[in-house]
Design a protein around this motif. Structure first.
Motif, PDB file in Angstrom:
ATOM      1  N   ASN A 177      42.813  34.110  37.133  1.00 21.55           N
ATOM      2  CA  ASN A 177      41.911  33.180  36.462  1.00 21.55           C
ATOM      3  C   ASN A 177      41.071  32.479  37.512  1.00 21.55           C
ATOM      4  O   ASN A 177      41.538  32.225  38.624  1.00 21.55           O
ATOM      5  N   GLY A 178      39.848  32.135  37.147  1.00 18.35           N
ATOM      6  CA  GLY A 178      38.977  31.398  38.051  1.00 18.35           C
ATOM      7  C   GLY A 178      37.519  31.714  37.803  1.00 18.35           C
ATOM      8  O   GLY A 178      37.135  32.126  36.696  1.00 18.35           O
ATOM      9  N   TYR A 179      36.722  31.536  38.842  1.00 20.33           N
ATOM     10  CA  TYR A 179      35.276  31.739  38.750  1.00 20.33           C
ATOM     11  C   TYR A 179      34.788  32.488  39.986  1.00 20.33           C
ATOM     12  O   TYR A 179      35.259  32.244  41.090  1.00 20.33           O
ATOM     13  N   ILE A 180      33.826  33.367  39.776  1.00 23.42           N
ATOM     14  CA  ILE A 180      33.136  34.020  40.882  1.00 23.42           C
ATOM     15  C   ILE A 180      31.648  33.760  40.674  1.00 23.42           C
ATOM     16  O   ILE A 180      31.091  34.138  39.642  1.00 23.42           O
ATOM     17  N   TYR A 239      30.625  33.866  36.943  1.00 26.21           N
ATOM     18  CA  TYR A 239      31.449  34.627  36.009  1.00 26.21           C
ATOM     19  C   TYR A 239      32.793  33.931  35.869  1.00 26.21           C
ATOM     20  O   TYR A 239      33.494  33.724  36.852  1.00 26.21           O
ATOM     21  N   LYS A 240      33.138  33.588  34.637  1.00 25.45           N
ATOM     22  CA  LYS A 240      34.433  32.968  34.361  1.00 25.45           C
ATOM     23  C   LYS A 240      35.444  34.094  34.138  1.00 25.45           C
ATOM     24  O   LYS A 240      35.212  34.999  33.320  1.00 25.45           O
ATOM     25  N   ILE A 241      36.551  34.045  34.863  1.00 25.44           N
ATOM     26  CA  ILE A 241      37.581  35.073  34.802  1.00 25.44           C
ATOM     27  C   ILE A 241      38.814  34.489  34.107  1.00 25.44           C
ATOM     28  O   ILE A 241      39.339  33.455  34.539  1.00 25.44           O
ATOM     29  N   GLU A 242      39.251  35.141  33.033  1.00 25.73           N
ATOM     30  CA  GLU A 242      40.464  34.731  32.327  1.00 25.73           C
ATOM     31  C   GLU A 242      41.356  35.955  32.150  1.00 25.73           C
ATOM     32  O   GLU A 242      40.922  36.969  31.584  1.00 25.73           O
ATOM     33  N   LYS A 295      39.855  39.307  33.244  1.00 24.28           N
ATOM     34  CA  LYS A 295      38.667  39.826  32.583  1.00 24.28           C
ATOM     35  C   LYS A 295      37.558  38.761  32.582  1.00 24.28           C
ATOM     36  O   LYS A 295      37.821  37.582  32.462  1.00 24.28           O
ATOM     37  N   VAL A 296      36.321  39.228  32.747  1.00 25.14           N
ATOM     38  CA  VAL A 296      35.184  38.304  32.678  1.00 25.14           C
ATOM     39  C   VAL A 296      35.038  37.846  31.243  1.00 25.14           C
ATOM     40  O   VAL A 296      34.834  38.668  30.338  1.00 25.14           O
ATOM     41  N   SER A 297      35.172  36.548  31.014  1.00 27.98           N
ATOM     42  CA  SER A 297      35.116  36.021  29.650  1.00 27.98           C
ATOM     43  C   SER A 297      33.783  35.340  29.331  1.00 27.98           C
ATOM     44  O   SER A 297      33.447  35.177  28.156  1.00 27.98           O
ATOM     45  N   GLU A 298      33.049  34.954  30.370  1.00 26.79           N
ATOM     46  CA  GLU A 298      31.797  34.225  30.127  1.00 26.79           C
ATOM     47  C   GLU A 298      30.917  34.294  31.377  1.00 26.79           C
ATOM     48  O   GLU A 298      31.422  34.407  32.485  1.00 26.79           O
ATOM     49  N   VAL A 299      29.600  34.236  31.153  1.00 31.45           N
ATOM     50  CA  VAL A 299      28.633  34.163  32.241  1.00 31.45           C
ATOM     51  C   VAL A 299      27.932  32.820  32.128  1.00 31.45           C
ATOM     52  O   VAL A 299      27.457  32.442  31.071  1.00 31.45           O
ATOM     53  N   LEU A 300      27.909  32.119  33.247  1.00 33.47           N
ATOM     54  CA  LEU A 300      27.253  30.809  33.309  1.00 33.47           C
ATOM     55  C   LEU A 300      26.072  30.906  34.263  1.00 33.47           C
ATOM     56  O   LEU A 300      26.122  31.711  35.183  1.00 33.47           O
TER      57      LEU A 300
END
Length: 172
Positions: A92-95, A160-163, A166-171
């Motif tokens: 989990n996290g963000y890239i 990219y939000k990773i949950e 898997k990428v769950s959302e693009v900010l």
């Protein structure tokens, strides 16, 4: 004696002036400017802009605020769903991928930052990072920008939000 003090003062001033100039030059023209790195960047990517300005690139706070992608953010989200980017690890996290869009709409100078869910620096996995970077580089709908009648380069970023791997959302 006065000549010696005067000479010492002049030499000290000259030395301090030289040191100050060296310190100023080590910092980029704008906070966050990405410098070319031959180990990371495509040598064929060209910045636009006037040499008189020193290849100035606009940041989000300098008039490059709109999201300028053909089909808007939804086009990126739809393409991302088709790619189905994931990691076997349940991380989990963000890239965040930050890059430059030149005045022709071409992209280059890609940089990554990884963050844990609580926004601390972390490593999320090289395999996932490479997939996300490859995906971001494949996006070819970036539109050139014009500010006050001039074609300009501008910085863009996608987070990219990773949950659960898997990428769950693009900010943004």
């Amino acid at each position: 004696m006065i000549k010696a003090v005067y000479l010492f003062a002049m030499l000290s001033f000259a030395l301090v002036s030289c040191q100050t100039e060296k310190n100023v030059k080590k910092y980029p023209a704008t906070v966050g400017d990405i410098e070319f790195d031959k180990t990371l960047d495509d040598a064929d990517f060209k910045r636009c802009g006037s040499k008189q300005w020193g290849h100035f690139s606009f940041q989000y706070y300098q008039g490059a605020k709109e999201f300028s992608y053909k089909g808007e953010k939804i086009a990126i989200t739809e393409k991302l769903k088709k790619e189905n980017i994931y990691s076997e690890k349940k991380i989990n996290g963000y890239i965040t991928v930050r890059f430059l869009v030149n005045c022709e709409g071409k992209t280059g100078l890609f940089r990554l930052q990884h963050m844990s869910p609580d926004l601390k620096d972390t490593v999320l996995g090289e395999e996932l990072e490479n997939k996300i970077l490859k995906f971001t580089k494949s996006l070819d709908g970036w539109m050139p920008k014009e500010i006050k009648g001039l074609q300009v380069d501008y910085y863009q970023y996608l987070t990219y939000k990773i949950e659960n791997g898997k990428v769950s959302e693009v900010l943004p």
